[in-house]
Design an enzyme around this catalytic site. Structure first.
Site, PDB file in Angstrom:
ATOM      1  N   CYS A 131      -9.046  -8.181   1.301  1.00 11.37           N
ATOM      2  CA  CYS A 131      -8.935  -6.917   2.036  1.00 11.37           C
ATOM      3  C   CYS A 131     -10.295  -6.306   2.325  1.00 11.37           C
ATOM      4  O   CYS A 131     -10.444  -5.531   3.249  1.00 11.37           O
ATOM      5  CB  CYS A 131      -8.118  -5.907   1.258  1.00 11.37           C
ATOM      6  N   HIS A 162       4.595 -10.318   1.608  1.00 10.28           N
ATOM      7  CA  HIS A 162       3.785 -11.468   2.032  1.00 10.28           C
ATOM      8  C   HIS A 162       3.024 -12.134   0.900  1.00 10.28           C
ATOM      9  O   HIS A 162       2.453 -13.205   1.085  1.00 10.28           O
ATOM     10  CB  HIS A 162       2.844 -11.074   3.191  1.00 10.28           C
ATOM     11  N   THR A 170       0.839  -1.211   0.000  1.00 10.83           N
ATOM     12  CA  THR A 170       0.000   0.000   0.000  1.00 10.83           C
ATOM     13  C   THR A 170       0.867   1.252   0.000  1.00 10.83           C
ATOM     14  O   THR A 170       0.612   2.207  -0.742  1.00 10.83           O
ATOM     15  CB  THR A 170      -0.925  -0.006   1.244  1.00 10.83           C
ATOM     16  N   SER A 215       4.848  -6.525  -2.632  1.00  9.70           N
ATOM     17  CA  SER A 215       4.663  -6.694  -1.188  1.00  9.70           C
ATOM     18  C   SER A 215       5.153  -8.078  -0.779  1.00  9.70           C
ATOM     19  O   SER A 215       4.786  -9.082  -1.406  1.00  9.70           O
ATOM     20  CB  SER A 215       3.162  -6.544  -0.888  1.00  9.70           C
TER      21      SER A 215
HETATM   22  N1  PLP Z   1      -2.193  -4.185  -4.379  1.00  9.70           N
HETATM   23  C1  PLP Z   1      -2.731  -5.392  -4.584  1.00  9.70           C
HETATM   24  C2  PLP Z   1      -3.043  -5.833  -5.978  1.00  9.70           C
HETATM   25  C3  PLP Z   1      -2.984  -6.245  -3.495  1.00  9.70           C
HETATM   26  O1  PLP Z   1      -3.530  -7.444  -3.703  1.00  9.70           O
HETATM   27  C4  PLP Z   1      -2.661  -5.790  -2.193  1.00  9.70           C
HETATM   28  C5  PLP Z   1      -2.957  -6.637  -1.020  1.00  9.70           C
HETATM   29  O2  PLP Z   1      -3.732  -7.553  -1.059  1.00  9.70           O
HETATM   30  C6  PLP Z   1      -2.088  -4.530  -2.048  1.00  9.70           C
HETATM   31  C7  PLP Z   1      -1.869  -3.743  -3.156  1.00  9.70           C
HETATM   32  C8  PLP Z   1      -1.703  -4.002  -0.704  1.00  9.70           C
HETATM   33  O3  PLP Z   1      -0.567  -4.632  -0.230  1.00  9.70           O
HETATM   34  P1  PLP Z   1      -0.223  -4.605   1.351  1.00  9.70           P
HETATM   35  O4  PLP Z   1      -1.226  -5.469   2.020  1.00  9.70           O
HETATM   36  O5  PLP Z   1       1.180  -5.112   1.450  1.00  9.70           O
HETATM   37  O6  PLP Z   1      -0.317  -3.184   1.785  1.00  9.70           O
END
Ligand code: PLP
Length: 351
Positions: free
Chosen positions: A272, A148, A19, A146
């Site tokens: 999310c 994870h 993010t 990211s």
């Molecule tokens: N972008 C996409 C396509 C994602 O799937 C996610 C998380 O699921 C993110 C951004 C955000 O990543 P983070 O959870 O590391 O902030």
């Protein structure tokens, strides 16, 4: 990370998560590009890390075009060419979608942006470590990932910034990350993310083949066992481990709870937003009606999964879908031929 992307190590900047990388790419690029204009282009199926940042920028006077997608969740290069303007500063299109797994034609989209002098960012959070990504071949200026999502720790990510690309800092303070991202680096997590990148790249092809075959088996089993079951997105052009379905006359959230009680982890759309109770903006953008979009289920497979597990998952889904439909007055009406038949067009080959 640099090696996996065919980038140079000086072009990788560590962040606290995907993010943050997305926020930095968008806000940093448009602030640095103010002299050129205030127009941004993105797609209607981006993760909220991009979409909500765009809304924030709109409130600050930037203008944003949200490109539509086709029924398989893919952005059209022609549509992007038509939307590009002289004052377009940045185009941001995700490499692969987190709900339906659709893979975008990034190299062609980046070319279209560059032809009009705009920068190109891709949110590769779902793609990095799962499908080959070379910043040279894709010709992107900015790329977020990211840890994870490819087996690394949670709470760490990175932004690739092509050498020479102008980008305002997002976090101000000390001189870390070559003066571009202040704050003491989380060394342990960065090392963990690096090791995960190495491992995921080492067996990417082999893993993609295995997981892709397993996913196709799941699709076949579910289509065979569950009537009115729709695969969202294309069968081929998707992340190897992603399988997203809609079941008519079923609430995705109820199905997720039932499966959870069986020890099966699934999500109703995007993980999310799965607690928010809203229909998926991705499925709506792909043209599904809200009553179907609310019946979505996403299963993500990995190399630890087996065919025997898929058989059990398909069997449990079939049982729960039938139970849930039996409680649905709309389904009873449909069965008696009284409900709307229009829904059938979303289930070719089904009755
Ligand atoms: N972008 C996409 C396509 C994602 O799937 C996610 C998380 O699921 C993110 C951004 C955000 O990543 P983070 O959870 O590391 O902030």
């Amino acid at each position: 990370m640099a090696e996996v992307l065919s980038a140079s190590p000086e072009e990788i900047y560590f962040t606290g998560c995907g993010t943050e990388a997305d926020n930095w790419a968008l806000v940093g690029a448009v602030e640095a590009g103010r002299g050129r204009g205030r127009h941004i282009i993105t797609s209607s199926v981006e993760h909220h890390a991009v979409l909500h940042t765009c809304r924030h920028l709109e409130r600050r006077g930037f203008r944003v075009t949200y490109l539509p997608v086709n029924g398989e969740g893919v952005v059209s290069v022609e549509e992007l060419r038509r939307a590009l303007r002289r004052d377009t500063v940045l185009v941001s299109i995700m490499a692969a979608n987190n709900e339906v797994g659709s893979i975008q034609p990034i190299a062609q989209l980046a070319q279209a942006a560059h032809d009009r002098g705009a920068l190109f960012h891709t949110d590769a959070v779902q793609a990095f470590g799962h499908i080959p990504l070379s910043v040279e071949e894709l010709n992107v200026d900015l790329l977020s990932a990211s840890g994870h999502k490819f087996g690394g720790p949670k709470g760490v990510g990175f932004l690739y910034i092509r050498e020479g690309v102008p980008l305002e800092s997002f976090l101000h303070g000390g001189g870390q990350e070559r003066g571009r991202r202040a704050g003491t680096e989380n060394v342990a997590e960065i090392v963990g993310m690096g090791e995960a990148a190495r491992l995921s790249a080492a067996r990417m092809e082999e893993r993609a083949v295995y997981v892709g075959q397993l996913r196709n088996y799941l699709i076949r089993q579910l289509r065979r066992e569950v009537p009115l079951c729709r695969l969202n997105g294309s069968r081929e052009n998707r992340l190897p481990g992603n399988a997203s379905f809609c079941f008519a006359f079923v609430e995705g959230r109820s199905l997720v709870l039932q499966l959870d009680a069986d020890g099966i982890c699934a999500s109703g759309g995007s993980a999310c937003t799965s607690g928010s109770g809203q229909s998926s903006h991705v499925l709506l953008a792909m043209g599904l009606p809200p009553e179907l979009a609310s019946g979505s289920l996403r299963l993500t497979l990995g190399e630890e999964n087996t065919r025997a597990q898929i058989d059990r998952v398909a069997e449990r889904i079939a049982v729960h879908v039938e139970e849930l439909r039996n409680q649905s007055p709309a389904y009873q009406e449909f069965r008696q031929g009284r409900g709307p038949r229009g829904i059938l067009r979303y289930f070719p080959g089904n009755s």
